[in-house]
Structures are given as structure tokens and as C-alpha cells.
Design a protein around this motif. Structure first.
Motif, PDB file in Angstrom:
ATOM      1  N   LEU A  32      -4.731 -10.302   8.434  1.00  0.00           N
ATOM      2  CA  LEU A  32      -4.290  -9.438   7.334  1.00  0.00           C
ATOM      3  C   LEU A  32      -4.068 -10.239   6.056  1.00  0.00           C
ATOM      4  O   LEU A  32      -4.279  -9.720   4.949  1.00  0.00           O
ATOM      5  N   LYS A  33      -3.655 -11.484   6.174  1.00  0.00           N
ATOM      6  CA  LYS A  33      -3.396 -12.295   4.990  1.00  0.00           C
ATOM      7  C   LYS A  33      -4.674 -12.632   4.229  1.00  0.00           C
ATOM      8  O   LYS A  33      -4.612 -13.068   3.076  1.00  0.00           O
ATOM      9  N   GLU A  34      -5.831 -12.411   4.851  1.00  0.00           N
ATOM     10  CA  GLU A  34      -7.102 -12.714   4.200  1.00  0.00           C
ATOM     11  C   GLU A  34      -7.651 -11.525   3.402  1.00  0.00           C
ATOM     12  O   GLU A  34      -8.675 -11.658   2.728  1.00  0.00           O
ATOM     13  N   VAL A  35      -6.984 -10.370   3.500  1.00  0.00           N
ATOM     14  CA  VAL A  35      -7.452  -9.158   2.821  1.00  0.00           C
ATOM     15  C   VAL A  35      -6.327  -8.608   1.953  1.00  0.00           C
ATOM     16  O   VAL A  35      -5.182  -8.505   2.396  1.00  0.00           O
ATOM     17  N   ARG A  36      -6.644  -8.285   0.728  1.00  0.00           N
ATOM     18  CA  ARG A  36      -5.680  -7.658  -0.176  1.00  0.00           C
ATOM     19  C   ARG A  36      -6.278  -6.361  -0.722  1.00  0.00           C
ATOM     20  O   ARG A  36      -7.452  -6.323  -1.100  1.00  0.00           O
ATOM     21  N   LEU A  37      -5.447  -5.311  -0.760  1.00  0.00           N
ATOM     22  CA  LEU A  37      -5.899  -4.022  -1.280  1.00  0.00           C
ATOM     23  C   LEU A  37      -5.863  -4.018  -2.795  1.00  0.00           C
ATOM     24  O   LEU A  37      -4.947  -4.559  -3.415  1.00  0.00           O
ATOM     25  N   ASN A  38      -6.869  -3.372  -3.397  1.00  0.00           N
ATOM     26  CA  ASN A  38      -6.856  -3.075  -4.823  1.00  0.00           C
ATOM     27  C   ASN A  38      -6.331  -1.650  -5.023  1.00  0.00           C
ATOM     28  O   ASN A  38      -6.120  -0.909  -4.069  1.00  0.00           O
ATOM     29  N   ASP A  39      -6.139  -1.265  -6.282  1.00  0.00           N
ATOM     30  CA  ASP A  39      -5.595   0.050  -6.586  1.00  0.00           C
ATOM     31  C   ASP A  39      -6.426   1.158  -5.947  1.00  0.00           C
ATOM     32  O   ASP A  39      -7.660   1.108  -5.927  1.00  0.00           O
ATOM     33  N   GLY A  40      -5.712   2.167  -5.450  1.00  0.00           N
ATOM     34  CA  GLY A  40      -6.348   3.294  -4.791  1.00  0.00           C
ATOM     35  C   GLY A  40      -5.345   3.945  -3.860  1.00  0.00           C
ATOM     36  O   GLY A  40      -4.188   3.525  -3.767  1.00  0.00           O
ATOM     37  N   PRO A  41      -5.748   4.987  -3.142  1.00  0.00           N
ATOM     38  CA  PRO A  41      -4.801   5.700  -2.285  1.00  0.00           C
ATOM     39  C   PRO A  41      -4.204   4.835  -1.178  1.00  0.00           C
ATOM     40  O   PRO A  41      -3.046   5.024  -0.799  1.00  0.00           O
ATOM     41  N   PHE A  42      -4.957   3.872  -0.664  1.00  0.00           N
ATOM     42  CA  PHE A  42      -4.421   3.032   0.406  1.00  0.00           C
ATOM     43  C   PHE A  42      -3.422   2.018  -0.142  1.00  0.00           C
ATOM     44  O   PHE A  42      -2.396   1.745   0.496  1.00  0.00           O
ATOM     45  N   LYS A  43      -3.702   1.476  -1.301  1.00  0.00           N
ATOM     46  CA  LYS A  43      -2.744   0.556  -1.922  1.00  0.00           C
ATOM     47  C   LYS A  43      -1.451   1.301  -2.255  1.00  0.00           C
ATOM     48  O   LYS A  43      -0.337   0.779  -2.063  1.00  0.00           O
ATOM     49  N   ASN A  44      -1.576   2.523  -2.744  1.00  0.00           N
ATOM     50  CA  ASN A  44      -0.387   3.317  -3.031  1.00  0.00           C
ATOM     51  C   ASN A  44       0.421   3.565  -1.762  1.00  0.00           C
ATOM     52  O   ASN A  44       1.658   3.447  -1.760  1.00  0.00           O
ATOM     53  N   ALA A  45      -0.267   3.916  -0.670  1.00  0.00           N
ATOM     54  CA  ALA A  45       0.423   4.162   0.596  1.00  0.00           C
ATOM     55  C   ALA A  45       1.126   2.900   1.085  1.00  0.00           C
ATOM     56  O   ALA A  45       2.251   2.964   1.607  1.00  0.00           O
ATOM     57  N   GLN A  46       0.501   1.765   0.918  1.00  0.00           N
ATOM     58  CA  GLN A  46       1.121   0.492   1.297  1.00  0.00           C
ATOM     59  C   GLN A  46       2.387   0.243   0.477  1.00  0.00           C
ATOM     60  O   GLN A  46       3.430  -0.149   1.020  1.00  0.00           O
ATOM     61  N   ASP A  47       2.315   0.493  -0.825  1.00  0.00           N
ATOM     62  CA  ASP A  47       3.470   0.274  -1.702  1.00  0.00           C
ATOM     63  C   ASP A  47       4.632   1.204  -1.349  1.00  0.00           C
ATOM     64  O   ASP A  47       5.799   0.790  -1.355  1.00  0.00           O
ATOM     65  N   VAL A  48       4.318   2.462  -1.061  1.00  0.00           N
ATOM     66  CA  VAL A  48       5.364   3.426  -0.710  1.00  0.00           C
ATOM     67  C   VAL A  48       6.008   3.042   0.613  1.00  0.00           C
ATOM     68  O   VAL A  48       7.231   3.132   0.782  1.00  0.00           O
ATOM     69  N   ASP A  49       5.205   2.591   1.559  1.00  0.00           N
ATOM     70  CA  ASP A  49       5.733   2.137   2.846  1.00  0.00           C
ATOM     71  C   ASP A  49       6.633   0.918   2.662  1.00  0.00           C
ATOM     72  O   ASP A  49       7.696   0.804   3.293  1.00  0.00           O
ATOM     73  N   LEU A  50       6.225   0.002   1.809  1.00  0.00           N
ATOM     74  CA  LEU A  50       7.030  -1.198   1.540  1.00  0.00           C
ATOM     75  C   LEU A  50       8.418  -0.805   1.038  1.00  0.00           C
ATOM     76  O   LEU A  50       9.437  -1.370   1.475  1.00  0.00           O
ATOM     77  N   LYS A  51       8.472   0.167   0.156  1.00  0.00           N
ATOM     78  CA  LYS A  51       9.763   0.630  -0.365  1.00  0.00           C
ATOM     79  C   LYS A  51      10.626   1.197   0.765  1.00  0.00           C
ATOM     80  O   LYS A  51      11.830   0.925   0.844  1.00  0.00           O
ATOM     81  N   TYR A  52      10.021   1.988   1.645  1.00  0.00           N
ATOM     82  CA  TYR A  52      10.743   2.585   2.771  1.00  0.00           C
ATOM     83  C   TYR A  52      11.274   1.484   3.697  1.00  0.00           C
ATOM     84  O   TYR A  52      12.427   1.522   4.144  1.00  0.00           O
TER      85      TYR A  52
END
Length: 765
Positions: A32-52
């Protein structure tokens, strides 16, 4: 040179002059550390999960472990499921989520929390003194009974303890993930000691006793011991993994027999993940074939358009999805979480791209849709009942299983966007992201707005030019699939569900462009009934229908808070398609990217629909069928609505969550599935707790599948003999007038089984 790849063979073609077949190298996932998401629905979902994730308090999650170890707590434990028997299970999921989210983002607060929790668990383990660490209530007494062979197992209660091995499996998995994703050596040490404790726990037990334990939901505990074998290469762990594999599920799969109907769905899927991992290391082809039989059965016969399966947590008959259509308890997110894990494992093991078709469909339509994209919160049930809705968890109130798996779901989107063999890269999903393969000095960035635009661009950055293959997945849903390298179209002659393999000497700055088209079609339910969903490419479309009566949209801490318990809208009032299916597809008018007008409705991607009732499935009638069949449906709905309107509380006996939510207890009890109904019987006793809100109910109806012989049982309500009003047609009515909390206990008078009870229902009259 262009190379074509399909499943287990590679077809080489050099300008059409030669072909040859070679075995495929083993597929591997990137860290997972070798892949980073760019802006889009999946990056948004990751950010919202991080907050939770960061809103949760580690000390409150750890409290059950400290309590069980006799150590003063630092904060009060959470309520909801964390205080009614499943104490500690979220902490295991939380370890996994922290580990994967840290690997996916590099956020140091996540690593700090992880290290703190691991240190606290180590203190608990040391205090216990025998390698054990867990949050199971009265754990010492419980585990001593198991060790001594005192075992009474049912589908979710083991010695009247709620799924204890399922609970501790979450800790096994969390500790493994902490080491696997972050290299935390203390987590590995705790895990090995915990595994050795478990081996000692079951050492005195016979194979029959172990299989009796495995009747109770136990998560993927067999997979955990396969993981311990990966870590240590000690064969005792692989042998234990085989020993604790549930033969009642495995043996029918080996025989290619479908015995899944009526079973609690998410109880079975983790077992099969374990079978797959054990088979991979032991080389057991029978087990491997059994897993593939299960996969095909569930994905082809039991899954709906968005990838989910089951209703009210149980597998429905493959020939009848009507129960799911009518229920407010549609497919459970945990099921898809585990089917994604199984699909990933099979893809990597078999190097077969076809597994990604289901993985992708479920990722976009169930997993991505199961989190509120702005406010956060995870979905338990996703009903396909027209004009119903979903409920979202909240950090302080909701501690359901789908919260635990939900924390993980949105932390690991990078796991299969790419994969690799020894030197070649595979592009599996069209998700905007960056890949940094440091080991090979290959950096790749993918830019795409898919599914809203049907193309993706991949740009390579290399320290020096080098020869390798970039393999582009050609999905089964893609039409007019074209690939360009540096603006030049590449000739391809392959079929969908395979890879286009581009082998050449790549230089930094080389660009690959993929273009394709998608179309919309109607996809029927697997039972062949006249319910269909609109699907465009891999994306399920649905329509918002109302924002009224969204009771409990954001869950409280009530025992049924995960269920969308608001008003049912009658099925006969849902939008229906009258005429030929093809005509309705042709009638769709595109309004915007993936938004279509269908008469008075607007169809859009299901993963975009939140805070609303919706319709995903539509009945299709010919003009000749409509009057008769719609009238029948209307009459059925009138009867169903009338019954529900006078129902105060009900229990579906033998259904796990319904029984848990009503405080089930029992001894020498069995459950099963017969005549489309789950049931429970006993040779000793069973008991439940129901709530007669505002004392508005007058009767408690007890329904059975077989004949009701009153002389074989005794029934107590609040420790007093029940007042029987009537008994006819396998239905007994008891007087509960003016009783608000109803504790009912049914005891068998002899050692014979009681009747098979399938429902208890409090009625107004």
C-alpha cells in the motif's frame, strides 16, 4: 512489439510473424505504501475514513482488554455492541485500519496510535501470563470451560457467549496487519504468543469437539493460523489452520454441493478465505477447487448488481430473491468486504484477470457507496427494496461489525489498482493514482476521471530507459477498447477480461492512453424474476425517489440502530417498466456524465446517492402481464403493510442478528433453515427479550414450522407461566397486555427437541 495475455497463457505476437505460449509468472500485489491516490471519489472516501478513524478514542477501544486483564481502564469503553457481548472486536479492526491507512497515507498520527495500542495490548498479555489477550466478557471462565471440553455451540452463541472466536479473530487479523503493513515487531510477538495460547487451548479437544466449536461464527480464524505459518514457517500453525477449518462447510463445497441457502452469509465467507490460503500453502487441490466452486456460486447465483449478497444477513434461495426485494435488511457490507478479500486472493493465486470483474463491480457500487462521502459513517445493510434507504454509523454510537470492516474498506483502495510479476507492471483498475515501484525504479502516474470519462492516461517516469511490460486490463464491459502509446494506436486482437501487454524499451515520459466506450443495459436478478437494474459499464445506476421519513438516518446507540426502520413505501407504488426492456434502455436520455433521464426519474451512479430513498431495481412487465400481476402485488403489499402496522416487535428465530438484538440465550439448541424460513429448537431451553413499546401490544404470537405440541414445552413470561389465548395452524397466541418488557423462556419438558420456532411477534390486536 505488442504482447497479448489471457488468463494462464501469454500469446506473443511480433508483427504477426510468430506466436508461442509460456506460463504466466506469479502475480503479486504492491505494498500500500507504494501506491498513492490522486483526487477523485476514492481519495475523498479515504480522507473521510481517516477523519472517522481519528475521531475514535484508542483508550475506549482498549478498555475491554484492560478489564479482562484486571488492569484499571483509562477511559470508559464504548457502548452499543462493545458493551453487550462483543466487547473488544472493534479494536482488532482498528489495528488493521490504522496499519493500512498509515501505509496508504504516511500519516504519523496513525502510526503513533498503532504503536500505543500495541504497547497496551502487550501489557495486558503480560498481565494474563499465558499468552492470552482479549476483551471477551468473563473471558477466563469462558476459555477454561472450552479447554476442559465443556462446549455448547450454536450458530452465534458458544456457551451463551456472543461469537467469541469471531471476536478474537479480529485481534489476530489486526496484529498481523500491524506487522505486515508497518513492520511492528511487538505486534508480531504478541500474535505468536496469542497463537500458541490458542493451540494450547484446543490441545485436549477431540476433532469432534473442535468441529462443535466451529458451529459458532468464528470469522477467519483458520486464515490467521495460515498467516502465522507465513510469519514463522512453523508447520504447527498450518496444521492448526487445517484442524480449525469447518468441515460442515468445506465438505459440501469439495463435493460441488450448494448447501448455502439459509446460512448466515458472512459466517461462511471468511472460512473460505482461510480454505484458499491453506490450499495455496498445502497444495491441496480439492480445497482449492472447493473455493472456486464457492466463488462461482456466490458471485453468479447469489449476488445482485452492486455485488452484495444475502438479506437479513442470510443467503436466500438462489431461485427466489423476493425476500431480499421486500426486506429493509438487504446485503450486508461485511459480506462484500470479505468477498473482495477472497477475490483478491484468488486473482493473485490464479493470475486470472477475470476475478477483477467482480472485484471492480463491488468496489465501485457497494464498498464506495457504503460510506457517507461528506459526513462520514458506514452502512450496514443496503436494501434493494424500492423506495427505501440506508443508515450511517456515528463514531460515538455505532460499534457494529460493518463499522469495523468499514474502517478498513476505505483505507486500502490502492491494494489492486496495480499488481506485478518479477519485472512487469499490471494496470488493473482505472483509478487516478501514483505507483512508485522503488525496487525496479519504475514510477507511473495514472490520470483519469473514470467512470465519468471513458479514458485514462498513464505516464512513466524512469531513471533510465529499460525493457519491461506494461499490462493493461481490458474489462469485460469495455467497448471499442483502444490503446495508444505516445499518440500511436496499438493493434490488439484480444477479448475482454484479459490484458493487453505492451512490451518495449520504455523511456521516461512515455505516455499510454486508453480509450473505450460503455453502454447501459438492464441486468436481471439471478433468480430470473422480472426485477432488473440499469448498469452502465461496471456502474450501477439508481434514482433518488424521496427524502421523507428517513428515520434514524444517522444511527443512535439502540440495538437495531443499524437498520433503516422507517416507513415502508408499498412495492406496487414503485416505478415499473411496462413493455420491452430494450425500449427502456433506448428511452434513456443522457443529461450529464452518467446521469440519465428515465421519464420522471433521473438515474445516476448508485455510489453518489446518499441522504435519500432510492430505487435500484425495477419490475418489468409486458403490457399483457401488467394488470394481473400488478394487482396481485398490490394485494400482497396491502396484507404485508397491515401486518407490519400492527407489529410492535418481532424476532426471526435462527437469524443471527435478530436473535442477538433480542438477547438470545439457550442450551442444547439447534437452528436451521426449512421451507424458506430460519428456525430454532431446543432440548433444554431458549429465551429472548422483547419490548412492547408503550404497552401497546396485546398478543405475542409464536409461530412454528412443525406441529405445536403444547404438552412438550413450558413457556414463562417474566418468570410466570404464560397466559395462552389460542393455538391453531402452528401459531400460539399469548396474552401480553400491559407488559412492557417481555422476557420469554421456552423450556423442553423432555430431552426431545422442541418444535421448530421461526418467529415471535408482538401484535396490537
Amino acid at each position: 512489439m505488442i504482447i497479448f495475455f489471457n488468463k494462464s497463457k501469454i500469446l506473443y505476437s511480433l508483427l504477426g510473424f510468430f506466436t508461442a505460449f509460456l506460463a504466466v509468472a506469479q502475480m503479486q500485489s504492491f505494498d500500500l505504501k507504494e501506491v498513492r491516490l490522486n483526487d477523485g471519489p476514492f481519495k475523498n472516501a479515504q480522507d473521510v475514513d481517516l477523519k472517522y478513524i481519528l475521531e475514535l478514542n484508542p483508550d475506549r477501544l482498549l478498555a475491554p482488554y484492560l478489564i479482562a486483564s484486571g488492569i484499571p481502564v483509562k477511559a470508559e469503553r464504548y457502548g452499543n455492541w462493545e458493551s453487550i457481548g462483543l466487547d473488544g472486536h472493534i479494536a482488532g479492526h482498528y489495528l488493521s485500519a490504522l496499519s493500512m491507512m498509515y501505509a496508504s497515507t504516511g500519516n504519523t498520527e496513525l502510526k503513533n496510535r498503532l504503536e500505543y495500542m500495541i504497547s497496551e495490548l502487550a501489557i495486558c498479555q503480560e498481565k494474563n501470563g499465558n499468552g492470552y489477550v482479549g476483551g471477551i466478557p468473563q473471558g477466563k471462565v469462558f476459555w477454561d470451560r472450552i479447554h476442559n471440553g465443556d462446549i455448547d455451540g450454536s450458530n452465534f452463541g458458544l456457551n451463551n457467549t456472543w461469537v467469541p472466536i469471531y471476536n478474537i479473530h479480529k485481534l489476530f487479523a489486526g496484529l498481523y496487519d500491524a506487522y505486515h503493513y508497518t513492520g511492528n515487531k511487538k505486534a508480531k510477538d504478541i500474535l505468536i504468543k496469542l497463537g500458541d495460547w490458542f493451540i494450547e487451548l484446543i490441545r485436549p479437544l477431540s476433532d469432534e469437539q473442535i468441529q462443535n466449536i466451529l458451529k459458532t461464527e468464528h470469522g477467519g480464524i483458520n486464515e490467521s493460523f495460515a498467516d502465522l505459518y507465513i510469519l514463522t514457517k512453523d508447520k504447527k500453525y498450518l496444521e492448526t489452520a487445517e484442524k480449525i477449518s469447518h468441515l460442515a462447510i468445506l465438505n459440501p463445497l469439495i463435493k460441488k454441493e450448494d448447501k448455502l441457502t439459509g446460512l448466515h452469509a458472512n459466517t461462511q465467507i471468511p472460512k473460505v478465505i482461510g480454505f484458499e490460503k491453506i490450499a495455496m500453502f498445502s497444495g491441496n487441490k480439492k480445497w482449492s477447487d472447493a473455493v472456486q466452486f464457492f466463488w462461482k456460486n456466490v458471485t453468479q447465483k447469489r449476488s445482485v448488481a452492486f455485488g452484495g449478497n444475502s438479506f437479513a444477513e442470510h443467503f436466500n434461495p438462489v431461485e427466489d430473491f423476493s425476500g431480499m426485494v421486500k426486506s429493509n435488511q438487504g446485503p450486508e457490507t461485511c459480506n462484500s468486504y470479505n468477498m473482495e478479500r477472497l477475490g483478491k486472493a484468488l486473482f493473485l493465486d490464479k493470475s486470472d484477470v477475470s476475478y477483477l470483474d467482480f472485484y471492480e463491480r463491488t468496489l465501485y457500487n457497494h464498498i464506495l457507496s457504503s460510506q457517507h462521502p461528506e459526513k462520514g459513517g458506514f452502512v450496514y445493510f443496503t436494501p434493494i427494496r424500492p423506495n427505501h434507504y440506508r443508515v450511517y454509523s456515528q463514531p460515538e454510537t455505532s460499534m457494529w461489525c460493518c463499522v469495523g470492516s468499514g474502517l478498513e474498506n476505505h483505507s486500502k483502495y490502492g491494494e489492486l489498482i496495480y499488481s506485478h510479476t518479477a519485472k512487469d507492471v499490471f494496470v488493473n483498475l482505472f483509478i487516478s493514482s501514483k505507483l512508485n515501484w522503488k525496487e525496479k525504479d519504475i514510477y507511473l502516474e495514472q490520470s483519469t476521471k473514470f467512470p465519468f470519462e471513458n479514458n485514462t492516461d498513464l505516464v512513466l517516469k524512469l531513471k533510465k530507459s529499460k525493457t519491461f511490460s506494461v499490462n493493461i486490463r481490458y474489462p469485460k464491459w469495455a467497448e471499442n477498447f483502444e490503446i495508444f502509446v505516445n499518440g500511436k494506436i496499438q493493434k490488439t486482437e484480444i477479448k475482454p477480461s484479459s490484458y493487453v501487454i505492451l512490451k518495449r524499451k520504455w523511456k521516461s515520459g512515455d505516455q499510454i492512453t486508453v480509450k473505450f466506450k460503455t453502454s447501459t443495459h438492464l441486468e436481471s436478478l439471478p433468480d430470473g424474476s422480472n426485477w432488473s437494474a440499469f448498469v452502465n459499464g461496471p456502474i450501477v445506476l439508481a434514482a433518488k425517489t424521496s427524502d421523507k421519513n428517513l428515520d434514524g438516518l444517522f444511527a443512535d446507540d439502540s440495538r437495531m440502530g443499524h437498520v433503516a426502520a422507517g416507513k415502508y413505501y408499498p412495492l406496487d407504488q414503485a416505478y415499473a417498466l411496462i413493455g420491452e426492456k430494450e425500449d427502456y434502455v433506448a428511452k434513456l436520455k443522457e443529461l450529464d456524465k452518467l446521469h440519465f433521464r428515465l421519464d420522471s426519474l433521473e438515474l445516476e451512479p448508485f455510489f453518489e446517492i446518499h441522504d435519500s430513498r432510492y430505487q435500484m431495481y425495477f419490475q418489468n412487465y409486458t403490457k399483457e402481464q401488467y394488470q394481473e400481476k400488478h394487482a396481485l402485488l398490490k394485494q400482497q403489499e396491502i396484507e404485508a403493510m397491515a401486518l407490519e402496522s400492527k407489529t410492535i416487535d418481532k424476532i426471526n428465530c435462527g437469524e443471527q442478528q435478530s436473535e442477538v438484538d433480542h438477547r438470545y440465550k439457550g442450551e442444547k439448541s439447534e437452528s436451521g433453515y426449512e421451507d424458506t424460513k430460519a428456525w430454532r429448537s431446543t432440548r433444554s431451553y431458549i429465551s429472548y427479550q422483547l419490548v412492547n413499546k408503550k404497552k401497546s401490544g396485546k398478543l405475542l404470537e409464536i409461530s412454528t414450522i412443525d406441529n405445536f405440541k403444547i404438552d412438550t414445552i413450558t413457556i414463562l413470561i417474566n418468570e410466570k407461566p404464560a397466559n395462552i389465548v389460542s393455538l391453531e395452524n402452528k401459531v400460539m397466541s399469548l396474552n401480553v397486555d400491559n407488559i412492557e418488557e417481555i422476557n420469554i423462556k421456552i423450556t423442553a419438558k423432555t430431552t426431545r427437541n422442541s418444535p421448530k420456532f421461526y418467529q415471535l411477534r408482538i401484535l396490537k390486536n
